[in-house]
Design a protein around this motif. Structure first.
Motif, PDB file in Angstrom:
ATOM      1  N   THR A  81      -8.646  80.687  68.183  1.00 64.52           N
ATOM      2  CA  THR A  81      -9.824  81.408  68.650  1.00 64.52           C
ATOM      3  C   THR A  81     -10.770  80.476  69.392  1.00 64.52           C
ATOM      4  OG1 THR A  81      -9.731  83.057  66.875  1.00 64.52           O
ATOM      5  CG2 THR A  81     -11.869  82.693  67.907  1.00 64.52           C
ATOM      6  N   LEU A  82     -10.987  79.290  68.855  1.00 67.55           N
ATOM      7  CA  LEU A  82     -11.854  78.312  69.509  1.00 67.55           C
ATOM      8  C   LEU A  82     -11.308  77.949  70.885  1.00 67.55           C
ATOM      9  CD1 LEU A  82     -14.344  76.446  69.254  1.00 67.55           C
ATOM     10  CD2 LEU A  82     -12.835  74.739  68.214  1.00 67.55           C
ATOM     11  N   GLU A  83     -10.003  77.762  70.976  1.00 65.27           N
ATOM     12  CA  GLU A  83      -9.374  77.457  72.267  1.00 65.27           C
ATOM     13  C   GLU A  83      -9.548  78.630  73.231  1.00 65.27           C
ATOM     14  OE1 GLU A  83      -5.088  75.729  73.804  1.00 65.27           O
ATOM     15  OE2 GLU A  83      -5.119  77.241  72.202  1.00 65.27           O
ATOM     16  N   HIS A  84      -9.408  79.842  72.739  1.00 63.44           N
ATOM     17  CA  HIS A  84      -9.605  81.048  73.542  1.00 63.44           C
ATOM     18  C   HIS A  84     -11.026  81.100  74.108  1.00 63.44           C
ATOM     19  CE1 HIS A  84      -9.562  85.290  74.699  1.00 63.44           C
ATOM     20  NE2 HIS A  84     -10.590  85.500  73.891  1.00 63.44           N
ATOM     21  N   LEU A  85     -12.008  80.811  73.280  1.00 67.52           N
ATOM     22  CA  LEU A  85     -13.400  80.808  73.726  1.00 67.52           C
ATOM     23  C   LEU A  85     -13.627  79.734  74.788  1.00 67.52           C
ATOM     24  CD1 LEU A  85     -15.196  81.257  70.271  1.00 67.52           C
ATOM     25  CD2 LEU A  85     -14.908  82.990  72.060  1.00 67.52           C
ATOM     26  N   LEU A  86     -13.018  78.585  74.588  1.00 71.06           N
ATOM     27  CA  LEU A  86     -13.153  77.497  75.551  1.00 71.06           C
ATOM     28  C   LEU A  86     -12.551  77.886  76.902  1.00 71.06           C
ATOM     29  CD1 LEU A  86     -14.047  74.583  76.071  1.00 71.06           C
ATOM     30  CD2 LEU A  86     -11.860  73.808  75.136  1.00 71.06           C
ATOM     31  N   LYS A  87     -11.421  78.564  76.884  1.00 65.59           N
ATOM     32  CA  LYS A  87     -10.800  79.018  78.129  1.00 65.59           C
ATOM     33  C   LYS A  87     -11.684  80.022  78.856  1.00 65.59           C
ATOM     34  CE  LYS A  87      -5.977  78.304  76.771  1.00 65.59           C
ATOM     35  NZ  LYS A  87      -4.681  78.972  76.422  1.00 65.59           N
ATOM     36  N   LEU A  88     -12.285  80.928  78.115  1.00 64.23           N
ATOM     37  CA  LEU A  88     -13.187  81.908  78.725  1.00 64.23           C
ATOM     38  C   LEU A  88     -14.400  81.218  79.344  1.00 64.23           C
ATOM     39  CD1 LEU A  88     -13.077  84.783  76.077  1.00 64.23           C
ATOM     40  CD2 LEU A  88     -11.962  84.717  78.315  1.00 64.23           C
ATOM     41  N   ALA A  89     -14.912  80.203  78.670  1.00 59.71           N
ATOM     42  CA  ALA A  89     -16.052  79.446  79.201  1.00 59.71           C
ATOM     43  C   ALA A  89     -15.650  78.711  80.471  1.00 59.71           C
ATOM     44  CB  ALA A  89     -16.561  78.462  78.161  1.00 59.71           C
ATOM     45  N   GLN A  90     -14.475  78.126  80.468  1.00 53.50           N
ATOM     46  CA  GLN A  90     -13.997  77.390  81.643  1.00 53.50           C
ATOM     47  C   GLN A  90     -13.833  78.334  82.837  1.00 53.50           C
ATOM     48  OE1 GLN A  90     -10.176  75.513  81.118  1.00 53.50           O
ATOM     49  NE2 GLN A  90     -10.645  73.886  82.594  1.00 53.50           N
ATOM     50  N   THR A  91     -13.310  79.524  82.575  1.00 52.48           N
ATOM     51  CA  THR A  91     -13.154  80.517  83.638  1.00 52.48           C
ATOM     52  C   THR A  91     -14.517  80.939  84.181  1.00 52.48           C
ATOM     53  OG1 THR A  91     -11.105  81.363  82.677  1.00 52.48           O
ATOM     54  CG2 THR A  91     -12.283  82.818  84.188  1.00 52.48           C
ATOM     55  N   HIS A  92     -15.464  81.131  83.292  1.00 47.03           N
ATOM     56  CA  HIS A  92     -16.797  81.588  83.689  1.00 47.03           C
ATOM     57  C   HIS A  92     -17.545  80.538  84.508  1.00 47.03           C
ATOM     58  CE1 HIS A  92     -20.576  83.814  83.398  1.00 47.03           C
ATOM     59  NE2 HIS A  92     -21.166  82.676  83.040  1.00 47.03           N
ATOM     60  N   PHE A  93     -17.476  79.279  84.109  1.00 48.79           N
ATOM     61  CA  PHE A  93     -18.254  78.226  84.759  1.00 48.79           C
ATOM     62  C   PHE A  93     -17.494  77.507  85.875  1.00 48.79           C
ATOM     63  CE2 PHE A  93     -20.475  78.576  80.658  1.00 48.79           C
ATOM     64  CZ  PHE A  93     -21.779  78.693  81.097  1.00 48.79           C
ATOM     65  N   GLY A  94     -16.200  77.784  86.014  1.00 44.16           N
ATOM     66  CA  GLY A  94     -15.438  77.167  87.085  1.00 44.16           C
ATOM     67  C   GLY A  94     -15.311  75.662  86.917  1.00 44.16           C
ATOM     68  N   GLU A  95     -15.618  74.941  87.978  1.00 45.83           N
ATOM     69  CA  GLU A  95     -15.481  73.488  87.967  1.00 45.83           C
ATOM     70  C   GLU A  95     -16.573  72.790  87.148  1.00 45.83           C
ATOM     71  OE1 GLU A  95     -12.935  71.789  89.227  1.00 45.83           O
ATOM     72  OE2 GLU A  95     -12.021  73.703  89.791  1.00 45.83           O
ATOM     73  N   SER A  96     -17.669  73.482  86.926  1.00 44.12           N
ATOM     74  CA  SER A  96     -18.781  72.869  86.206  1.00 44.12           C
ATOM     75  C   SER A  96     -18.467  72.720  84.720  1.00 44.12           C
ATOM     76  CB  SER A  96     -20.049  73.715  86.374  1.00 44.12           C
ATOM     77  OG  SER A  96     -21.102  73.195  85.580  1.00 44.12           O
ATOM     78  N   GLU A  97     -18.802  71.563  84.165  1.00 43.36           N
ATOM     79  CA  GLU A  97     -18.622  71.319  82.730  1.00 43.36           C
ATOM     80  C   GLU A  97     -19.971  71.162  82.026  1.00 43.36           C
ATOM     81  OE1 GLU A  97     -15.946  67.990  82.304  1.00 43.36           O
ATOM     82  OE2 GLU A  97     -14.206  69.241  82.749  1.00 43.36           O
ATOM     83  N   SER A  98     -21.016  71.590  82.703  1.00 48.30           N
ATOM     84  CA  SER A  98     -22.369  71.432  82.152  1.00 48.30           C
ATOM     85  C   SER A  98     -22.575  72.237  80.874  1.00 48.30           C
ATOM     86  CB  SER A  98     -23.416  71.846  83.195  1.00 48.30           C
ATOM     87  OG  SER A  98     -23.233  73.206  83.574  1.00 48.30           O
ATOM     88  N   PHE A  99     -21.739  73.271  80.663  1.00 48.68           N
ATOM     89  CA  PHE A  99     -21.909  74.091  79.457  1.00 48.68           C
ATOM     90  C   PHE A  99     -21.646  73.291  78.186  1.00 48.68           C
ATOM     91  CE2 PHE A  99     -17.437  74.542  80.533  1.00 48.68           C
ATOM     92  CZ  PHE A  99     -16.779  74.542  79.310  1.00 48.68           C
ATOM     93  N   LEU A 100     -20.962  72.159  78.307  1.00 47.93           N
ATOM     94  CA  LEU A 100     -20.718  71.312  77.134  1.00 47.93           C
ATOM     95  C   LEU A 100     -22.018  70.761  76.557  1.00 47.93           C
ATOM     96  CD1 LEU A 100     -17.628  69.287  78.424  1.00 47.93           C
ATOM     97  CD2 LEU A 100     -17.604  71.068  76.660  1.00 47.93           C
ATOM     98  N   ASP A 101     -23.062  70.685  77.398  1.00 54.74           N
ATOM     99  CA  ASP A 101     -24.346  70.140  76.960  1.00 54.74           C
ATOM    100  C   ASP A 101     -25.334  71.209  76.530  1.00 54.74           C
ATOM    101  OD1 ASP A 101     -23.546  67.481  77.549  1.00 54.74           O
ATOM    102  OD2 ASP A 101     -23.996  67.808  79.674  1.00 54.74           O
ATOM    103  N   GLN A 102     -24.925  72.474  76.622  1.00 55.66           N
ATOM    104  CA  GLN A 102     -25.822  73.563  76.247  1.00 55.66           C
ATOM    105  C   GLN A 102     -25.965  73.633  74.728  1.00 55.66           C
ATOM    106  OE1 GLN A 102     -27.598  75.607  78.294  1.00 55.66           O
ATOM    107  NE2 GLN A 102     -26.864  74.368  80.018  1.00 55.66           N
ATOM    108  N   ARG A 103     -27.167  73.999  74.296  1.00 50.58           N
ATOM    109  CA  ARG A 103     -27.440  74.131  72.867  1.00 50.58           C
ATOM    110  C   ARG A 103     -28.381  75.296  72.630  1.00 50.58           C
ATOM    111  NH1 ARG A 103     -29.272  68.455  71.304  1.00 50.58           N
ATOM    112  NH2 ARG A 103     -28.089  67.808  73.147  1.00 50.58           N
ATOM    113  N   ILE A 104     -28.370  75.830  71.423  1.00 52.03           N
ATOM    114  CA  ILE A 104     -29.214  76.985  71.100  1.00 52.03           C
ATOM    115  C   ILE A 104     -30.676  76.589  70.997  1.00 52.03           C
ATOM    116  CG2 ILE A 104     -29.730  78.716  69.327  1.00 52.03           C
ATOM    117  CD1 ILE A 104     -26.774  78.840  68.704  1.00 52.03           C
TER     118      ILE A 104
END
Length: 232
Positions: A81-104
């Protein structure tokens, strides 16, 4: 249903000193009431000359279905499930990996660290099953590739477990910060420490992605149920 051997908890009450009794009264009173609901539980009072010991015989029960294999299955499916969520995030953000630094919130850890901390729980379970010490991952996850690698490596560790179910009856010591530690039996280690921490960080990772606009829903979080879905 099978039951585990009786484990003993003792509260010593010295004669002429009621401070300990008052200190533990809420605990032993609640324990006594709970135990008396079942004929399988019993209470033994052992008087002494200068002290008396009330011994509560508590049965450390486990669900008959909980085994090393069932715990591995749980962790493996949720890591998928975690891998699935990561894939969806990668698809949504494209080449950008800035979502790795996002926090609540400012005082909470970022998405990348939530990936590492989610993996730490089954990782340390696998290491414990192999008789090895805890070894947490680097909390700094700076690339999507590193996040995928953490998940894959953790799944490989789980797949390599060959421990017997008796391992769950062993005493575990968990070292915390500032010289503190916890000691608990294997079943408690799994159910009261690893699994709650696992879900905390998994849900936090989900929440961060939802907050940042990734089009996910509960069905993405409940991926482990997909194989069980049937048509009427």
């Amino acid at each position: 249903m099978s039951h585990q051997p009786i484990k003993m908890r003792q509260f010593a009450i010295s004669s002429g000193d009621t401070s300990l009794l008052q200190l533990h009264k809420p605990l032993w009173l609640l324990e006594t009431r709970r135990l008396m609901r079942s004929p399988r539980n019993w209470i033994q009072w052992q008087p002494g000359v200068k002290s008396a010991t009330m011994t509560l015989a508590l049965k450390e029960r486990k669900m008959s279905s909980q085994t090393i294999d069932s715990i591995v299955t749980l962790f493996q499916s949720r890591l998928t499930t975690l891998e699935h969520l990561l894939k969806l995030a990668q698809t949504h953000f494209g080449e950008s990996e800035s979502f790795l630094d996002q926090r609540i919130a400012a005082d909470m850890l970022p998405f990348g660290t939530q990936i590492a901390f989610t993996c730490n729980q089954p990782r340390n379970f696998a290491l414990w099953c192999s008789g090895k010490p805890m070894d947490n991952l680097d909390p700094q996850v700076t690339s999507v590739a590193a996040a995928y690698e953490h998940i894959a490596n953790t799944q490989e560790l789980l797949a390599s477990i060959h421990a017997e179910d008796e391992k769950l009856n062993e005493l575990v010591r968990i070292d915390l910060s500032q010289g503190r530690y916890l000691e608990m039996f294997g079943h408690a280690y799994i159910n009261d420490f690893l699994i709650p921490n696992f879900y905390f960080h998994l849900v936090t990772a989900y929440d961060i992605l939802r907050m940042t606009g990734v089009p996910i829903g509960k069905q993405d979080y409940m991926m482990h149920l997909v194989p069980l879905i049937q048509k009427a």
